[in-house]
Design an enzyme around this catalytic site. Structure first.
Site, PDB file in Angstrom:
ATOM      1  N   ASP A   1     -26.167  -9.823  -5.161  1.00  0.00           N
ATOM      2  CA  ASP A   1     -25.234  -9.046  -5.752  1.00  0.00           C
ATOM      3  C   ASP A   1     -25.345  -7.249  -5.580  1.00  0.00           C
ATOM      4  OD1 ASP A   1     -23.059  -8.552  -7.805  1.00  0.00           O
ATOM      5  OD2 ASP A   1     -23.284 -10.372  -8.903  1.00  0.00           O
TER       6      ASP A   1
ATOM      7  N   LYS B   1     -11.181  -1.319  -0.617  1.00  0.00           N
ATOM      8  CA  LYS B   1     -10.169  -2.334  -0.331  1.00  0.00           C
ATOM      9  C   LYS B   1      -9.736  -2.195  -1.656  1.00  0.00           C
ATOM     10  CE  LYS B   1     -10.095  -6.739   1.543  1.00  0.00           C
ATOM     11  NZ  LYS B   1     -10.784  -8.099   1.162  1.00  0.00           N
TER      12      LYS B   1
ATOM     13  N   ASP C   1     -24.383  -8.313   0.284  1.00  0.00           N
ATOM     14  CA  ASP C   1     -23.159  -9.262   0.408  1.00  0.00           C
ATOM     15  C   ASP C   1     -24.035 -10.019  -0.472  1.00  0.00           C
ATOM     16  OD1 ASP C   1     -20.711 -11.212   1.046  1.00  0.00           O
ATOM     17  OD2 ASP C   1     -20.101 -10.058   1.523  1.00  0.00           O
TER      18      ASP C   1
ATOM     19  N   TRP D   1     -17.322  -5.312  10.117  1.00  0.00           N
ATOM     20  CA  TRP D   1     -17.470  -3.233   9.937  1.00  0.00           C
ATOM     21  C   TRP D   1     -18.237  -3.109  10.606  1.00  0.00           C
ATOM     22  CZ3 TRP D   1     -14.276  -1.346   4.814  1.00  0.00           C
ATOM     23  CH2 TRP D   1     -13.180  -1.880   4.988  1.00  0.00           C
TER      24      TRP D   1
ATOM     25  N   ASP E   1     -15.556  -3.572   1.179  1.00  0.00           N
ATOM     26  CA  ASP E   1     -14.369  -4.502   1.729  1.00  0.00           C
ATOM     27  C   ASP E   1     -14.346  -5.361   0.491  1.00  0.00           C
ATOM     28  OD1 ASP E   1     -12.190  -5.639   3.154  1.00  0.00           O
ATOM     29  OD2 ASP E   1     -13.290  -7.266   4.554  1.00  0.00           O
TER      30      ASP E   1
END
Length: 226
Positions: free
Chosen positions: A110, A174, A94, A77, A134
């Site tokens: 995190d 998402k 991530d 992305w 996502d």
């Protein structure tokens, strides 16, 4: 080991120590046109085309200057953003390690860490006009539990977006099949002008994932500012 089949289909031969499930996954990857296209065009994953198709339908990227990518791994992305908007500031986060991307600041930590939101904003240099998520929780094999765990991440991403977005900004996330639950949709509609669900063609038909696109952020409400 693989063997070409009729019509160009590649059939994977079951190898020792490879489970039937992993063999099916590998065969699907080898025959997936989006995987082949991503490799040819230099994208790290087929997920790049999910964002591309969402952008073609909703214009979520157009005009963005500062973008936060939650759950950035492996980086598809962010690649799309930088190719379409080379001057945009992009920051991602991530749990998984992500190879460097030119012009993108990446944190391996995190998102639920209390320190994460401030770090993202500081690195971005200002309020984002686009927040992408996502993120998905690691599955445990129990559909209801998996859905609840992922929806908790969606809720956290939405709270973050509503705290930091510029007025008029966009939030894309998402979600699982059926979309966001009614309470979450109501919260989005309270904070955004339009809220829509979509399943881009690049999302596999058998996948339970959908995406929610919330556009036209109305600005931080008084109860959030207190």
């Amino acid at each position: 080991m693989s063997r070409g089949g009729s019509g160009g289909h590649t059939r994977v031969l079951t190898a020792r120590k490879r489970t039937a499930q992993s063999t099916r996954w590998l065969e699907r990857q080898l025959n997936d046109p989006y995987v082949k296209r991503a490799k040819a065009e230099g994208y790290r994953s087929r997920a790049a085309y999910k964002l591309t198709e969402l952008d073609e339908r909703f214009e979520v990227i157009k005009g963005s200057k500062r973008v936060i990518d939650l759950g950035i791994a492996p980086g598809g992305w962010a690649q799309v953003i930088k190719r379409r908007l080379p001057k945009a500031a992009v920051v991602g986060i991530d749990l998984l390690p992500v190879d460097p991307i030119d012009g993108v600041t990446i944190f391996q930590m995190d998102f639920m860490d209390d320190a994460a939101p401030a770090m993202l904003i500081d690195a971005l240099g200002g309020a984002p006009d686009l927040v992408l998520s996502d993120m998905a929780a690691n599955t445990v094999g129990h559909p209801q539990t998996d859905a609840l765990r992922t929806m908790a991440l969606v809720e956290a991403a939405l709270d973050f977006a509503c705290d930091v977005l510029e007025k008029g900004g966009t939030f894309v996330s998402k979600v699982f099949a059926g979309g966001a639950d009614s309470a979450l949709v109501a919260e989005m509609k309270r904070n955004f002008t339009t809220v829509k669900h979509a399943k881009p063609p690049a999302s596999r038909k058998g996948s339970v994932e959908w995406f929610v696109v919330a556009q036209g952020f109305k600005g931080r409400s008084l109860d959030r500012e207190r």
